[in-house]
Motif scaffolding. Structure first.
Motif, PDB file in Angstrom:
ATOM      1  N   GLY A  18      -1.984  -6.016  -7.199  1.00 36.64           N
ATOM      2  CA  GLY A  18      -3.195  -6.011  -6.386  1.00 36.64           C
ATOM      3  C   GLY A  18      -3.216  -4.917  -5.354  1.00 36.64           C
ATOM      4  O   GLY A  18      -4.257  -4.534  -4.847  1.00 36.64           O
ATOM      5  N   GLY A  19      -2.029  -4.380  -5.010  1.00 37.57           N
ATOM      6  CA  GLY A  19      -1.952  -3.358  -3.952  1.00 37.57           C
ATOM      7  C   GLY A  19      -2.443  -2.007  -4.416  1.00 37.57           C
ATOM      8  O   GLY A  19      -2.649  -1.120  -3.620  1.00 37.57           O
ATOM      9  N   ARG A  20      -2.621  -1.852  -5.687  1.00 33.45           N
ATOM     10  CA  ARG A  20      -3.069  -0.555  -6.211  1.00 33.45           C
ATOM     11  C   ARG A  20      -4.579  -0.514  -6.260  1.00 33.45           C
ATOM     12  O   ARG A  20      -5.226  -1.446  -6.693  1.00 33.45           O
ATOM     13  N   HIS A  21      -5.089   0.587  -5.842  1.00 35.07           N
ATOM     14  CA  HIS A  21      -6.542   0.737  -5.897  1.00 35.07           C
ATOM     15  C   HIS A  21      -6.863   1.877  -6.821  1.00 35.07           C
ATOM     16  O   HIS A  21      -6.151   2.862  -6.860  1.00 35.07           O
ATOM     17  N   GLY A  22      -7.925   1.756  -7.550  1.00 38.88           N
ATOM     18  CA  GLY A  22      -8.253   2.781  -8.530  1.00 38.88           C
ATOM     19  C   GLY A  22      -9.020   3.943  -7.972  1.00 38.88           C
ATOM     20  O   GLY A  22      -9.530   3.929  -6.899  1.00 38.88           O
TER      21      GLY A  22
ATOM     22  N   GLY B  35       0.837  -1.212   0.000  1.00 37.43           N
ATOM     23  CA  GLY B  35       0.000   0.000   0.000  1.00 37.43           C
ATOM     24  C   GLY B  35       0.859   1.244   0.000  1.00 37.43           C
ATOM     25  O   GLY B  35       0.596   2.201  -0.725  1.00 37.43           O
ATOM     26  N   LEU B  36       1.923   1.244   0.805  1.00 34.49           N
ATOM     27  CA  LEU B  36       2.815   2.409   0.866  1.00 34.49           C
ATOM     28  C   LEU B  36       3.490   2.632  -0.484  1.00 34.49           C
ATOM     29  O   LEU B  36       3.603   3.764  -0.941  1.00 34.49           O
TER      30      LEU B  36
ATOM     31  N   LEU C  51      -3.525   8.356  -7.683  1.00 35.10           N
ATOM     32  CA  LEU C  51      -2.701   7.817  -6.607  1.00 35.10           C
ATOM     33  C   LEU C  51      -3.523   6.817  -5.817  1.00 35.10           C
ATOM     34  O   LEU C  51      -4.696   7.045  -5.537  1.00 35.10           O
ATOM     35  N   ALA C  52      -2.867   5.730  -5.448  1.00 34.01           N
ATOM     36  CA  ALA C  52      -3.562   4.756  -4.619  1.00 34.01           C
ATOM     37  C   ALA C  52      -3.555   5.240  -3.172  1.00 34.01           C
ATOM     38  O   ALA C  52      -2.654   5.942  -2.742  1.00 34.01           O
ATOM     39  N   ALA C  53      -4.573   4.878  -2.451  1.00 35.67           N
ATOM     40  CA  ALA C  53      -4.584   5.192  -1.033  1.00 35.67           C
ATOM     41  C   ALA C  53      -5.013   3.950  -0.281  1.00 35.67           C
ATOM     42  O   ALA C  53      -5.781   3.136  -0.798  1.00 35.67           O
TER      43      ALA C  53
END
Lengths: 295, 305, 334
Positions: C330-334, C255-256, C270-272
């Motif tokens: 998978g760690g990236r979120h849209g 996530g970081l 940016l992913a959060a």
């Protein structure tokens, strides 16, 4: 940066303490604050009803009883003039407590009005008033009271007036910065936009929100007023003997002290000290509370 | 600013006294009915018929050269009367200041550095002593140490240095009593605040010994608020000493001011009031100066509020 | 463990509790890592994750009443038991650079006093000598007019200059380990890079070990050999910096990484990480990250996973092996 990098809890400690038990007026002052308030309430009752509940005539002299100790229902004995000491203490509470109370009310009134007016108007008005108050700062309260005793006449009235004037710059200065802080808040601007008149905002909102600080400062001031007024009476420039007053009694009892009979002076002094301790402790707590609330 | 304040204050003092009731001629003649010629002579000698502003300007001009006029009841030079008495007051204030500095700062540092019992004792002591006015302290000290124990003389000023110190000990403590509490409280709070500062953490992290941290970082920084409160306190002692001088029948300017007020000796009240106000203003100005020298962030000339 | 096995600082199962309003609250839980001589370790996490507290525990700067368990050893000696002169000589070898130089330098004393204090007090260096060395180091951190600066007071210097002063004075006593607690966070962006470069260069020249605390994973990767990630008072992953960055094993680390803006990006936003960071005492009973993790299973809530060794480091996730390789995408979120 604080030393401890802890996430702050949702409720700040101040708020939690304020939400605790206690009378609304004294909320957040803790057990000590409430005890002090009880002492002060008692003192106020004595000030109002003291002369009425005195067991003997406080002014009745009987020289053959001079400096006699506890005797029958004269629980504290007699003073140098053979007057009942307890009755004189009870009767003396009136000027000793109501006098400073008047001083506090007057200087809080002057100080608050000047503080809000200067903070609101600003500009040249603020500059002139602040300069005038700075000059007044140069006069110690006692000096002002001595001058007043010469210009008007020695007595409670002149002394109270002088002290009220002497304290005004102190109160005005403290409250002015509080008023400035409050003035800069958004809700004041919102009220102005709504077209409310300045004095309505000042009295209803600004003044009201400053109330905790006003109450705290007034309480602290009461201690100073009580000590200074009693000192002026002790000097012979305030309440005039033979009227009973704690400050006067400390002075008239001094001859007894030198002869080894200190009861009158010490009892009167103790009354002053007890009330001042209660006022100081309460004032401290109210003042802590007010800084917590306004931040 | 200093000059303006003193100027306005002197005007206020003179104007107030000018308004005071009482007839100087009656005071001069001591109740006898004077002849019109005598009245005229007196009026001319004391300039009683000049307009107010002329008299004020003359008084102020003379005051600047050290001449504070003539005491009508005593027929004597006010400056001389003050000069004879101011020594006692200065000694008393100096002695009391010393006590305030030593005891007040000592207690405050102790309470600020040590937590627990020591700190609580300091808090209780300062709460108590803050509530004891100087005249009550005078009576208690007189009763205990002079009358009952006989360790100190009861009243008066004394001759020679040792005797004077003995005579001034009780009055000085009485005068210092409630101020000790104020200074102790401010000292304790500042020491505690400085102890918690980040730069103290830095010094600790570098392995600087504790006593050096206290001296160089805690006390050095706390000296700024402490100096301010001590200065303000000392400035106010000159006025407050009136009460103690009267309680101990010391022959200082404070007691003399009271006596003059009671006997309506206008020139003396004016003169001593002016001196006390001037001392108060000057000492406060010195405090501002010290503040600016102690704190490099404050430059001289800008207000040290 | 001793210095013989190549470790300068060794932290094992460190836990810290602080008194808050009459009760003890856990702020650190099972923190273990080591730093070799001359090695740089990055400690990354959000505010409240315990990274600063870890540095304070090592520097023995915890507030009064703090309870420490586990071991911190420096050159083979137990740090938590040090007292008096021994503690002071330990502190002479371990220097700290603080985040906010304005608060951490005494405002009423001159820069010269600040810089030479430790040398003169603890190392018996003469004043002239100490001043000469201070001027020399100021030149190295890019302050040319050192002589003049030493006469000035902190309020006369900018934040960037002050932080250089802080770094110079930390290096002045030639420590073996430098603890740098977000040394650039309080500075404006343009000076951040300069200050960081100076710190990195000087450390390498001198062969000093570094514990570099930051919330910036990218920065830690650039400066440090290895990087450890903290979450809710625990170490969740510790790897060599490049591995951690390219192949994160803990979902939080992933996530970081995803939360960093990227130049080569095929992403538009940016992913959060959803939810808000937890502190140690309010973390869930099982895995501390369970309530924010998108790969959570029922079993994750049952027991706190241990810090398990993996080829180039450690990770605290029971699904680490299973999820390996999937996390970058998978760690990236849209």
């Amino acid at each position: 940066m604080s030393l401890v990098e802890l996430p702050t809890t949702a409720v700040p400690p101040a708020r939690r303490r304020l939400a605790g038990r206690g009378l609304p007026l004294l909320r957040g002052t803790g057990l000590v604050g409430h005890l002090c308030a009880i002492v002060l309430l008692g003192a106020l009752l004595v000030a109002v009803f003291g002369a009425a509940i005195a067991p003997h005539d406080p002014d009745l002299t009987n020289l053959s009883f001079a400096f006699v100790g506890r005797f029958q229902d004269h629980y504290l004995g007699f003073d140098s003039q053979g007057r009942d000491l307890l009755s004189r203490l009870l009767a003396g509470a009136r000027t000793s407590i109501l006098g400073p109370l008047v001083v506090v009310l007057l200087s809080m009134l002057f100080g608050t009005v000047l503080a809000i007016a200067t903070a609101w108007k600003g500009g040249r008005f603020d500059t002139i008033v602040s300069a005038a108050l700075d000059v007044l700062f140069a006069f110690p309260a006692i000096v002002l009271a001595i001058i007043a005793s010469v210009v008007i006449e020695p007595g409670l009235k002149a002394a109270s007036l002088a002290l009220s004037v002497a304290y005004t710059p102190y109160i005005a200065r403290v409250l002015r910065s509080a008023a400035l802080r409050e003035r800069s808040r958004d809700y004041i601007a919102a009220l102005e936009v709504q077209g409310l008149r300045a004095w309505v905002i000042c009295v209803r909102h600004l003044g009201r929100n400053m109330l905790p600080i006003i109450v705290a400062q007034g309480t602290i001031l009461f201690g100073y007023a009580m000590v200074d007024l009693a000192a002026i009476s002790f000097l012979g420039l305030g309440v005039q003997p033979p009227q009973a007053d704690w400050g006067v009694m400390v002075a008239t009892g001094q001859s007894g002290v030198l002869q080894g009979y200190p009861m009158e002076s010490l009892c009167a002094g103790l009354c002053i000290v007890v009330v001042v301790i209660a006022v100081n402790l309460l004032g401290e707590r109210l003042s802590d509370r007010s800084t917590l609330v306004t931040r | 600013m200093l000059i303006v304040t003193l100027f306005v204050a002197s005007f206020a003092i003179y104007a107030a006294m000018y308004l005071a009731p009482g007839n100087p001629i009656a005071a001069l003649t001591g109740g006898r009915t004077p002849t019109p010629q005598a009245i005229q002579v007196l009026e001319e000698r004391y300039h009683l018929n000049d307009p107010f502003l002329v008299r004020y300007v003359r008084w102020l001009g003379n005051a600047l050269t050290g001449d504070l006029g003539v005491s009508i009841p005593l027929r004597s030079d006010v400056s001389t009367l003050i000069r004879q008495r101011i020594g006692t007051t200065v000694q008393l204030v100096a002695f009391a200041s010393l006590i305030i500095v030593v005891v007040g700062i000592g207690l405050g540092v102790l309470g600020g550095l040590r937590r627990g019992i020591v700190d609580n004792v300091v808090i209780v002591l300062s709460t108590l002593s803050a509530a004891v006015p100087s005249f009550v302290a005078s009576i208690i000290l007189l009763s205990v140490f002079a009358v009952n124990l006989g360790w100190f003389p009861v009243l008066g000023g004394g001759d020679g240095f040792v005797d004077q110190v003995r005579h001034l000990t009780l009055p000085a403590f009485a005068l210092a009593f409630s101020s000790i509490a104020l200074v102790a409280r401010i000292t304790r709070a500042s020491v505690r605040e400085e102890m918690g500062r980040e730069h103290v953490q830095t010094a600790i992290s570098r392995g600087i010994p504790y006593r050096l941290i206290v001296r160089r970082h805690v006390m050095r920084n706390a000296a700024i608020p402490i100096t301010t409160i001590v200065g303000i306190t000392v400035a106010s002692l000159f006025a407050a000493s009136a009460v103690v001088e009267r309680a101990f029948t010391l022959n200082g300017i404070g007691a003399y001011l009271i006596q003059a007020a009671l006997s309506k000796d206008i020139a003396v009240v004016q003169g001593i009031s002016l001196v006390i106000v001037a001392v108060f203003v000057v000492v406060n100005a010195i405090v501002d100066f010290l503040y600016a020298t102690l704190d490099p962030r404050v430059s001289l000339g800008t207000s040290a509020s | 463990m001793s210095a013989a096995d190549g470790r300068l600082l060794d932290v094992a199962s460190l836990a810290v509790q602080l008194p808050v309003g009459g009760e003890l609250r856990t702020v650190l839980h099972d923190v273990s890592f080591h730093i070799g001589p001359g090695e740089a370790l990055g400690l990354v996490g959000e505010s409240g994750s315990g990274k600063s507290m870890t540095a304070r525990a090592i520097a023995r700067l915890l507030p009064a009443g703090a309870v420490t368990t586990g071991t911190i050893s420096y050159a083979g000696g137990d740090v938590t038991a040090l007292k008096g002169a021994a503690l002071r000589s330990y502190r002479a070898e371990v220097a700290m650079v603080f985040q906010d130089p304005r608060a951490h330098i005494n405002p009423v004393r001159r820069i010269g006093d600040f810089m030479t204090e430790a040398l003169r007090t603890n190392h018996g260096v003469s004043k002239a000598d100490a001043v000469a060395r201070a001027i020399g180091l100021l030149a190295e951190v890019g302050i040319a007019d050192g002589q003049r600066r030493l006469e000035q007071h902190p309020h006369e210097l900018s934040g960037g200059l002050l932080q250089r002063v802080m770094i110079a004075s930390a290096l002045l006593t030639e420590p073996r380990l430098l603890l740098a607690d977000e040394p650039t966070t309080a500075l404006d962006v343009t000076t951040q890079a300069d200050v960081m470069a100076i710190l990195d260069d000087l450390r390498r020249e001198r062969g000093m070990a570094l514990l570099f605390i930051t919330h910036d994973l990218e920065l830690a990767s650039a400066v440090c050999d290895r990087t450890a990630v903290m979450y809710a008072g625990q170490l969740v992953e510790q790897r060599t910096s490049s591995q951690l960055h390219d192949d994160p094993l803990h979902p939080y680390t992933a996530g970081l990484v995803g939360a960093r803006p990227r130049i080569d990006g095929d992403v538009t936003r940016l992913a959060a990480i959803p939810g808000r960071p937890r502190s140690a005492y309010e973390a869930p009973a099982g895995c501390a990250f369970a309530d924010r993790c998108e790969h959570v299973e029922d079993a994750c809530g049952e027991a706190r996973p241990p810090l398990e060794p993996i080829e180039d480091g450690f990770v605290r996730c029971r699904r680490a092996t299973e999820l390996r390789g999937m996390l970058r995408a998978g760690g990236r979120h849209g």
